[in-house]
Write a protein that holds these residues in place. Structure first.
Motif: not given
Length: 195
Positions: A136-137, A143-144, A157-158, A187-189
Motif C-alpha cells: 500500500d505504501v 502514484r506520484k 531515481k523514482q 505504475r509505468v505499465a
C-alpha cells in the motif's frame, strides 16, 4: 445470617472513628491531588505507557515518589496498562500510518514499554499484513510518478523515492526493494496504457 461478632467489631470501629484520626492522611492526599489531576489530564488526551506518563510528570517537576504512587493507583484501577497501550498503539499505527512491525517495536521501546508487552502487541501483525502494508505504501508513493521514466537513471531515481518511503516506515531493505520495484513497474505499465 449476619455474624453478630463481626457486626460488633465494625460498630466498635465506627464508634472509635474520629475525623482526622489517621484513617486518611489529608496532607498526603493534598500532595497527590495535583499529580493525579495532571496524570488524568494527560491520559484524557491519549493513552500513554507508564514510562511515558512518568517522564512527563517528573518533567513537570512533581516529586518522583508521588508520581510513582499515583501511577501505581492508576495501574491498579486499570487506567494505566502497558499491554493494552501497546496493543492499541500497534493496531492504530499499523493501520493508519503504514508502519512496519520493526518501526512499531522501536516506537514502543522509546515509550518505555517492556519487551513482553511489545512482543505480545506485535503478534497482531502477520507477515501477510506486513507485506500488504508495504505494498500500500509503495503503491501510494508510485502514484506520484506522472510520466514513464525516459531512461535507467530516471527509473532508478523514482525507485529510490519509493524505496525511501518504505524505509522510513521501517520495512527491511530487501522487501522495500522488491515491492518498490513491483509498484513502480506496475505504475509505468499503467502510464504506458494511458498513452
Amino acid at each position: 445470617m449476619p455474624d453478630p461478632e463481626k457486626i460488633a467489631r465494625l460498630q466498635a470501629a465506627l464508634d472509635a472513628y474520629e475525623p482526622g484520626s489517621g484513617f486518611i492522611d489529608h496532607a498526603h492526599e493534598d500532595a497527590l491531588a495535583p499529580v493525579r489531576k495532571r496524570a488524568l489530564g494527560l491520559l484524557d488526551q491519549r493513552a500513554r505507557s507508564r514510562e511515558e506518563l512518568r517522564s512527563r510528570l517528573v518533567k513537570a517537576e512533581f516529586e518522583p515518589k508521588l508520581v510513582d504512587e499515583v501511577l501505581d493507583d492508576l495501574a491498579a484501577s486499570g487506567l494505566l496498562n502497558d499491554a493494552q497501550f501497546a496493543s492499541e498503539w500497534v493496531r492504530q499505527r499499523a493501520a493508519r500510518r503504514g508502519k512496519s512491525a520493526r518501526a512499531l517495536d522501536m516506537e514502543l521501546r522509546d515509550k518505555g514499554v517492556g519487551g513482553a508487552d511489545r512482543a505480545a502487541a506485535l503478534e497482531q501483525i502477520s507477515e501477510d499484513d506486513e507485506e500488504r502494508t508495504a505494498r500500500d505504501v509503495a503503491e501510494k508513493a508510485a502514484r506520484k510518478v506522472k510520466a514513464a521514466p525516459s531512461d535507467r537513471a530516471e527509473y532508478d531515481k523514482q525507485l529510490r523515492r519509493i524505496v525511501g518511503a518504505l524505509a522510513r516506515r521501517g520495512f527491511n531493505q530487501s522487501m522495500a526493494l522488491r515491492i518498490g520495484r513491483e509498484a513502480l513497474d506496475e505504475r509505468v505499465a499503467g502510464l504506458g496504457e494511458c498513452s
